[in-house]
Design a protein around this motif. Structure first.
Motif, mmCIF file in Angstrom:
data_model
loop_
_atom_site.group_PDB
_atom_site.id
_atom_site.type_symbol
_atom_site.label_atom_id
_atom_site.label_comp_id
_atom_site.label_asym_id
_atom_site.label_seq_id
_atom_site.Cartn_x
_atom_site.Cartn_y
_atom_site.Cartn_z
ATOM 1 N N SER A 117 -5.525 -2.419 8.507
ATOM 2 C CA SER A 117 -6.298 -1.238 8.112
ATOM 3 C C SER A 117 -6.127 -0.106 9.118
ATOM 4 N N ARG A 118 -6.174 -0.436 10.399
ATOM 5 C CA ARG A 118 -5.941 0.592 11.431
ATOM 6 C C ARG A 118 -4.559 1.218 11.265
ATOM 7 N N THR A 119 -3.568 0.369 11.018
ATOM 8 C CA THR A 119 -2.198 0.853 10.849
ATOM 9 C C THR A 119 -2.084 1.756 9.625
ATOM 10 N N ARG A 120 -2.733 1.381 8.528
ATOM 11 C CA ARG A 120 -2.715 2.215 7.326
ATOM 12 C C ARG A 120 -3.348 3.572 7.614
ATOM 13 N N ARG A 121 -4.465 3.580 8.308
ATOM 14 C CA ARG A 121 -5.131 4.852 8.620
ATOM 15 C C ARG A 121 -4.240 5.727 9.503
ATOM 16 N N GLU A 122 -3.514 5.120 10.429
ATOM 17 C CA GLU A 122 -2.565 5.878 11.255
ATOM 18 C C GLU A 122 -1.443 6.445 10.389
ATOM 19 N N GLN A 123 -0.928 5.645 9.455
ATOM 20 C CA GLN A 123 0.125 6.124 8.549
ATOM 21 C C GLN A 123 -0.380 7.295 7.710
ATOM 22 N N GLU A 124 -1.604 7.175 7.211
ATOM 23 C CA GLU A 124 -2.165 8.260 6.404
ATOM 24 C C GLU A 124 -2.213 9.555 7.197
ATOM 25 N N GLN A 125 -2.645 9.443 8.438
ATOM 26 C CA GLN A 125 -2.754 10.634 9.281
ATOM 27 C C GLN A 125 -1.386 11.191 9.657
ATOM 28 N N ASN A 126 -0.489 10.335 10.092
ATOM 29 C CA ASN A 126 0.819 10.775 10.574
ATOM 30 C C ASN A 126 1.737 11.265 9.468
ATOM 31 N N GLU A 127 1.588 10.699 8.263
ATOM 32 C CA GLU A 127 2.515 11.015 7.173
ATOM 33 C C GLU A 127 1.843 11.760 6.028
ATOM 34 N N GLN A 128 0.622 12.235 6.255
ATOM 35 C CA GLN A 128 -0.136 12.961 5.238
ATOM 36 C C GLN A 128 -0.230 12.175 3.913
ATOM 37 N N LEU A 129 -0.472 10.877 4.018
ATOM 38 C CA LEU A 129 -0.658 10.033 2.839
ATOM 39 C C LEU A 129 -2.113 10.134 2.389
ATOM 40 N N PRO A 130 -2.367 9.919 1.092
ATOM 41 C CA PRO A 130 -3.759 9.974 0.627
ATOM 42 C C PRO A 130 -4.576 8.809 1.185
ATOM 43 N N HIS A 131 -5.861 9.039 1.342
ATOM 44 C CA HIS A 131 -6.773 7.994 1.810
ATOM 45 C C HIS A 131 -6.851 6.895 0.759
ATOM 46 N N MET A 132 -6.588 5.676 1.174
ATOM 47 C CA MET A 132 -6.675 4.534 0.277
ATOM 48 C C MET A 132 -7.950 3.761 0.602
ATOM 49 N N PRO A 133 -8.851 3.607 -0.363
ATOM 50 C CA PRO A 133 -10.072 2.851 -0.116
ATOM 51 C C PRO A 133 -9.761 1.386 0.195
ATOM 52 N N ILE A 134 -10.361 0.878 1.269
ATOM 53 C CA ILE A 134 -10.150 -0.510 1.692
ATOM 54 C C ILE A 134 -11.514 -1.167 1.883
ATOM 55 N N MET A 149 0.827 -1.210 0.000
ATOM 56 C CA MET A 149 0.000 0.000 0.000
ATOM 57 C C MET A 149 0.858 1.255 0.000
ATOM 58 N N ARG A 150 2.017 1.179 0.640
ATOM 59 C CA ARG A 150 2.902 2.336 0.706
ATOM 60 C C ARG A 150 3.689 2.532 -0.589
ATOM 61 N N ASN A 151 4.116 1.423 -1.217
ATOM 62 C CA ASN A 151 5.069 1.517 -2.324
ATOM 63 C C ASN A 151 4.463 1.413 -3.716
ATOM 64 N N ASP A 152 3.275 0.858 -3.839
ATOM 65 C CA ASP A 152 2.684 0.637 -5.155
ATOM 66 C C ASP A 152 1.520 1.598 -5.388
ATOM 67 N N LYS A 153 1.251 1.888 -6.650
ATOM 68 C CA LYS A 153 0.087 2.705 -7.010
ATOM 69 C C LYS A 153 -1.123 1.779 -7.005
ATOM 70 N N ILE A 154 -1.992 1.971 -6.025
ATOM 71 C CA ILE A 154 -3.141 1.094 -5.838
ATOM 72 C C ILE A 154 -4.399 1.954 -5.772
ATOM 73 N N ASP A 155 -5.437 1.550 -6.514
ATOM 74 C CA ASP A 155 -6.693 2.292 -6.509
ATOM 75 C C ASP A 155 -7.611 1.890 -5.362
ATOM 76 N N ILE A 156 -7.590 0.599 -5.017
ATOM 77 C CA ILE A 156 -8.462 0.088 -3.970
ATOM 78 C C ILE A 156 -7.857 -1.203 -3.429
ATOM 79 N N VAL A 157 -8.074 -1.461 -2.148
ATOM 80 C CA VAL A 157 -7.538 -2.660 -1.505
ATOM 81 C C VAL A 157 -8.705 -3.559 -1.101
ATOM 82 N N LEU A 158 -8.607 -4.838 -1.460
ATOM 83 C CA LEU A 158 -9.531 -5.855 -0.964
ATOM 84 C C LEU A 158 -8.776 -6.575 0.140
ATOM 85 N N MET A 159 -9.118 -6.273 1.378
ATOM 86 C CA MET A 159 -8.354 -6.729 2.540
ATOM 87 C C MET A 159 -9.036 -7.917 3.207
ATOM 88 N N ASP A 160 -8.363 -9.062 3.179
ATOM 89 C CA ASP A 160 -8.865 -10.230 3.899
ATOM 90 C C ASP A 160 -8.772 -9.925 5.383
#
Length: 93
Positions: free
Chosen positions: A28-45, A5-16
């Motif tokens: 997913s929680r960790t990704r949302r924390e990364q988005e907030q802390n590092e100003q990353l774009p919201h990735m749909p999951i 999710m951090r390194n690849d261009k991804i439009d949407i994630v299907l998360m098991d």
């Protein structure tokens, strides 16, 4: 999953939800924390799980997931959920 999710261009994630090492809710929680802390774009999951109880859906949404789909996968329902999460117009199929 987090590295992809951090390194690849991804439009949407299907998360098991039930993955080895780190479950999908934690990822997913960790990704949302990364988005907030590092100003990353919201990735749909979208959560994918065989467990479809109301509390499972709530847990997925509470973990920051944007949608919920069950397994085994019903492609029409999954396509509907993807379109809804991405805010795409849906044509009658």
């Amino acid at each position: 999953a987090l590295l992809r999710m951090r390194n690849d261009k991804i439009d949407i994630v299907l998360m098991d939800v039930q993955m080895p090492i780190m479950d999908g809710l934690t990822a997913s929680r960790t990704r949302r924390e990364q988005e907030q802390n590092e100003q990353l774009p919201h990735m749909p999951i979208i959560a994918l799980t065989a467990s479809v109880l109301p509390e499972d859906k709530k847990a997925a949404l509470d973990a920051g997931m944007d949608g919920f789909a069950n397994k085994p996968i019903d492609m029409m329902l999954l396509n509907h959920e993807i379109a809804q999460v991405l805010k795409l117009e849906q044509s009658n199929v």
